[in-house]
Design a protein around this motif. Sequence first.
Motif, PDB file in Angstrom:
ATOM      1  N   ASP A   1       4.130  -4.199  -5.969  1.00  0.00           N
ATOM      2  CA  ASP A   1       4.642  -3.842  -4.639  1.00  0.00           C
ATOM      3  C   ASP A   1       4.222  -2.420  -4.272  1.00  0.00           C
ATOM      4  OD1 ASP A   1       5.887  -6.319  -4.461  1.00  0.00           O
ATOM      5  OD2 ASP A   1       7.832  -5.551  -5.144  1.00  0.00           O
ATOM      6  N   LEU A   2       4.293  -1.509  -5.247  1.00  0.00           N
ATOM      7  CA  LEU A   2       3.884  -0.125  -5.016  1.00  0.00           C
ATOM      8  C   LEU A   2       2.402  -0.049  -4.672  1.00  0.00           C
ATOM      9  CD1 LEU A   2       4.563   2.897  -5.027  1.00  0.00           C
ATOM     10  CD2 LEU A   2       4.105   2.886  -7.481  1.00  0.00           C
ATOM     11  N   ILE A   3       1.588  -0.774  -5.397  1.00  0.00           N
ATOM     12  CA  ILE A   3       0.145  -0.807  -5.131  1.00  0.00           C
ATOM     13  C   ILE A   3      -0.117  -1.336  -3.719  1.00  0.00           C
ATOM     14  CG2 ILE A   3      -2.020  -1.979  -5.759  1.00  0.00           C
ATOM     15  CD1 ILE A   3      -1.003  -1.773  -8.710  1.00  0.00           C
ATOM     16  N   ASN A   4       0.570  -2.403  -3.333  1.00  0.00           N
ATOM     17  CA  ASN A   4       0.394  -2.972  -1.998  1.00  0.00           C
ATOM     18  C   ASN A   4       0.794  -1.974  -0.911  1.00  0.00           C
ATOM     19  OD1 ASN A   4      -0.510  -5.375  -3.124  1.00  0.00           O
ATOM     20  ND2 ASN A   4       1.500  -6.352  -3.013  1.00  0.00           N
ATOM     21  N   GLU A   5       1.905  -1.271  -1.104  1.00  0.00           N
ATOM     22  CA  GLU A   5       2.360  -0.284  -0.119  1.00  0.00           C
ATOM     23  C   GLU A   5       1.372   0.868   0.010  1.00  0.00           C
ATOM     24  OE1 GLU A   5       5.123   0.086   1.972  1.00  0.00           O
ATOM     25  OE2 GLU A   5       5.537  -2.028   1.573  1.00  0.00           O
ATOM     26  N   ILE A   6       0.886   1.373  -1.136  1.00  0.00           N
ATOM     27  CA  ILE A   6      -0.092   2.469  -1.103  1.00  0.00           C
ATOM     28  C   ILE A   6      -1.364   2.014  -0.397  1.00  0.00           C
ATOM     29  CG2 ILE A   6      -1.602   3.903  -2.537  1.00  0.00           C
ATOM     30  CD1 ILE A   6       0.734   4.098  -4.534  1.00  0.00           C
ATOM     31  N   ALA A   7      -1.834   0.822  -0.703  1.00  0.00           N
ATOM     32  CA  ALA A   7      -3.051   0.305  -0.074  1.00  0.00           C
ATOM     33  C   ALA A   7      -2.859   0.191   1.437  1.00  0.00           C
ATOM     34  CB  ALA A   7      -3.418  -1.045  -0.670  1.00  0.00           C
ATOM     35  N   GLU A   8      -1.697  -0.290   1.858  1.00  0.00           N
ATOM     36  CA  GLU A   8      -1.437  -0.464   3.284  1.00  0.00           C
ATOM     37  C   GLU A   8      -1.312   0.876   4.017  1.00  0.00           C
ATOM     38  OE1 GLU A   8       2.201  -2.187   5.937  1.00  0.00           O
ATOM     39  OE2 GLU A   8       1.588  -3.375   4.204  1.00  0.00           O
ATOM     40  N   LEU A   9      -0.597   1.825   3.411  1.00  0.00           N
ATOM     41  CA  LEU A   9      -0.357   3.112   4.070  1.00  0.00           C
ATOM     42  C   LEU A   9      -1.585   4.016   4.100  1.00  0.00           C
ATOM     43  CD1 LEU A   9       3.217   3.948   2.744  1.00  0.00           C
ATOM     44  CD2 LEU A   9       2.588   3.297   5.073  1.00  0.00           C
ATOM     45  N   THR A  10      -2.443   3.899   3.088  1.00  0.00           N
ATOM     46  CA  THR A  10      -3.595   4.806   3.010  1.00  0.00           C
ATOM     47  C   THR A  10      -4.896   4.188   3.490  1.00  0.00           C
ATOM     48  OG1 THR A  10      -4.101   4.140   0.741  1.00  0.00           O
ATOM     49  CG2 THR A  10      -2.600   6.019   1.033  1.00  0.00           C
TER      50      THR A  10
END
Length: 91
Positions: free
Chosen positions: A5-14
């Motif tokens: 979930d953290l990886i997905n959020e970072i990918a989406e935000l950056t």
Amino acid sequence: MNKQDLINEIAELTGLGKAKAAQAVDALGQIAQHQLTQPGAELTLPGIGKLKAVAKPARTARNPKTGNAIEIPAKTAVKFTAAKALKDAVA
């Protein structure tokens, strides 16, 4: 939130791909482990808080079930202190 979930959020935000975001998360873990190997070392995560390695001395404790004294060996633990920005956001 788990690691994926953290990886997905970072990918989406950056705007990074998931593979690059996963490398960033893994690198942060490696950096934290490397930095905190010494007692007294600390790692500041801006806007999140501070991780600090603290030495815990050996001590005598009691087994709550039997009441017998047990020796707990000395160890190095990690202490987290939340940043003011995080505390304010959560409150």
